[in-house]
Design an enzyme around this catalytic site. Structure first.
Site, PDB file in Angstrom:
ATOM      1  N   ASP A   1      58.664  59.004   7.948  1.00  0.00           N
ATOM      2  CA  ASP A   1      59.537  58.547   9.034  1.00  0.00           C
ATOM      3  C   ASP A   1      60.406  57.356   8.641  1.00  0.00           C
ATOM      4  O   ASP A   1      60.081  56.620   7.704  1.00  0.00           O
ATOM      5  CB  ASP A   1      58.685  58.116  10.232  1.00  0.00           C
ATOM      6  CG  ASP A   1      58.029  59.287  10.936  1.00  0.00           C
ATOM      7  OD1 ASP A   1      58.019  60.403  10.373  1.00  0.00           O
ATOM      8  OD2 ASP A   1      57.521  59.080  12.052  1.00  0.00           O
TER       9      ASP A   1
ATOM     10  N   HIS B   1      55.634  56.512   5.979  1.00  0.00           N
ATOM     11  CA  HIS B   1      56.990  55.972   6.089  1.00  0.00           C
ATOM     12  C   HIS B   1      57.575  55.794   4.689  1.00  0.00           C
ATOM     13  O   HIS B   1      56.989  55.073   3.880  1.00  0.00           O
ATOM     14  CB  HIS B   1      56.973  54.635   6.829  1.00  0.00           C
ATOM     15  CG  HIS B   1      56.561  54.772   8.272  1.00  0.00           C
ATOM     16  ND1 HIS B   1      55.246  54.840   8.660  1.00  0.00           N
ATOM     17  CD2 HIS B   1      57.298  54.887   9.393  1.00  0.00           C
ATOM     18  CE1 HIS B   1      55.201  54.984   9.978  1.00  0.00           C
ATOM     19  NE2 HIS B   1      56.432  55.010  10.446  1.00  0.00           N
TER      20      HIS B   1
HETATM   21 NI    NI Z   1      59.247  55.465  13.207  1.00  0.00          NI
END
Ligand code: NI
Length: 481
Positions: free
Chosen positions: A305, A447
């Site tokens: 992400d 991430h």
């Molecule tokens: Ni996020």
């Protein structure tokens, strides 16, 4: 950006002037998009040109964020080579707000209530010749009032110096400039004349209040005041635009160049930086469709992400290609706009691109119109980069409700394995978490904005491959189950 102390007389006045005119949404709704001006019902197009960030050589977007509803924050600001002093000023402001949020309300919360999200997003206003201008928009939903504040940062490439908004105005002309501003403001409902005099006469409060100035496309100077800065909070945010012919004589030498570069932009930005060669974007290509049958073999969907991040994501793509692994990237629109070539490389290598909103707000706190804006603008940026619109979205903080679902045709994707990699920036910890928790058909949250998370990937791929796992995209997993 100012901590505002309200005088009691203003509270009284506030009750009398709820209908004060202002330039923001009449309901005081924040511009969470943080770029492109006030969208939606206010329908006032931004008078300030927006520029294409992908044309800025060596641009890096500095992101920090969590995915947890118990500590919801997302911050971003641009790091442009050559403008280090301005980057440092933004970094200092962002880190101060973030540290306060994390230690005060997030990790050290005393009342047990979950904090609302803190969001800092950016908009590049000018990137031309020797002038760089950026606006940061802070939305702190825990703060009093609207919690919305804006500030512009300027870089003077000729002098090699960071400039504040007030630096656009010549020292010797400040009195004339302030008096013109006061004349405009005093005609507004909700503006308190005595309060304004006090604010403008004190250098510290003047600098704090006059911290958002930018030129309009026709050379006017637009001065934006946060809610409560020049009058009653009920009046909302207030803007004054002084026309070019009036304001030009008062501008500093830098202000005049910033005005010129806004009205007639140069073909490129040159801040005198010697460009270090940027990491090449990988050119891996997928060998056709993925025929992995997740009914027959163990599958896992790694998801990344908040990117793309120029160098971290490029490194990650190389690791994935080495192991013939595919993943799903839930990208932020503001980062797609800065690095469309990286998103293209993700897609070309057989990965899936999903939508993670434009700048990571808690979508459940927005109006349907704002939700649609966050998602549609991002899908458009993904389609522009890859030729294909996404079908999946991941709601920031996993926050999704019926209103969010109704505002989009995208399918929401949550996760069952959370690495909490934003909290534990350690490659070994991240790798061990995934290896220990991943099960057949797991969706793993990571991430790619964190170098430590990317560094964890080779060990994850090696270990889980040895245990018989195949790495597929979320859509592939869903389609073959
Ligand atoms: Ni996020």
């Amino acid at each position: 950006m100012r901590t505002h102390t309200l005088v009691p007389s203003l509270l009284l006045l506030g009750a009398l002037s709820l209908t004060a005119a202002c330039s923001s949404g009449s309901d005081g709704s924040p511009d969470v998009a943080g770029a492109g001006g006030r969208h939606g019902s206010a329908a006032t197009p931004s008078p300030v040109r927006s520029i294409d960030p992908s044309e800025i050589k060596g641009l890096r977007i500095v992101n920090d964020s969590s995915e947890q509803s118990s500590c919801p924050f997302a911050t971003s600001y641009p790091d442009v080579p050559g403008a280090e002093a301005m980057t440092a000023a933004m970094k200092k402001d962002v880190e101060k707000l973030l540290t306060g949020f994390r230690s005060g309300r997030c990790e050290g919360g005393t009342d047990g209530a979950r904090p609302l999200d803190l969001n800092i997003s950016h908009q590049i206003l000018v990137a031309s010749g020797d002038v760089l201008g950026v606006r940061l928009t802070t939305q702190d939903r825990n703060a009093a009032g609207s919690g919305l504040s804006t500030k512009t940062y300027w870089y003077d490439g000729k002098a090699g110096a960071y400039r504040t908004a007030l630096g656009l105005v010549a020292e010797g002309s400040r009195d004339a400039f302030l008096s013109a501003l006061k004349d405009r403001l005093k005609g507004r409902e909700g503006v308190d004349a005595a309060f304004l005099d006090d604010t403008f006469s004190d250098p510290a409060s003047r600098a704090a209040v006059l911290d958002d100035m930018a030129f309009t496309a026709d050379g006017g100077l637009r001065v934006a005041f946060d809610r409560g800065d020049v009058g009653v909070p009920a009046a909302g945010a207030v803007t004054v635009t002084l026309p070019g012919e009036e304001v030009t004589p008062w501008l500093s030498a830098f202000g005049k160049r910033a005005q010129r570069q806004t009205v007639t932009p140069s073909p490129s930005l040159d801040l005198g930086a010697t460009h270090a060669p940027t990491q090449a974007v990988p050119t891996h290509t997928a060998s056709g469709d993925d025929d992995t049958d997740c009914k027959k073999v163990r599958c896992v969907a790694l998801t990344f992400d908040d990117g793309p991040a120029a160098s971290e994501t490029a490194t990650l793509l190389t690791y994935l290609a080495q192991h013939k692994a595919r993943a799903t990237f839930f990208t932020l629109g503001q980062n797609v706009a800065a690095h469309p070539d990286v998103v293209r490389a993700e897609a070309r290598a057989g990965n899936e691109i999903g939508n993670h909103s434009w700048n990571h707000p808690d979508l459940t706190k927005l109006t349907p119109e704002q939700i649609a804006y966050q998602l549609n603008r991002t899908s458009a940026a993904i389609k522009a980069a890859t030729g294909k619109a996404p079908t999946l979205f991941r709601p920031p903080y996993g926050a999704v409700n019926a209103q969010v679902k109704a505002a989009t045709t995208l399918s929401p994707v949550l996760w069952d394995v959370d690495t909490e990699d934003w909290k534990y920036p350690d490659a070994g910890t991240v790798a061990q978490t995934v290896i220990a928790k991943a099960r057949r058909n797991s969706v793993v949250l990571m991430h790619d904005i964190h170098p430590t998370s990317v560094a964890a990937v080779p060990q994850i791929l090696r270990t889980l491959t040895a245990r018989g796992y195949h790495f597929v995209t979320v859509s592939h997993l869903r389609a073959t189950l």
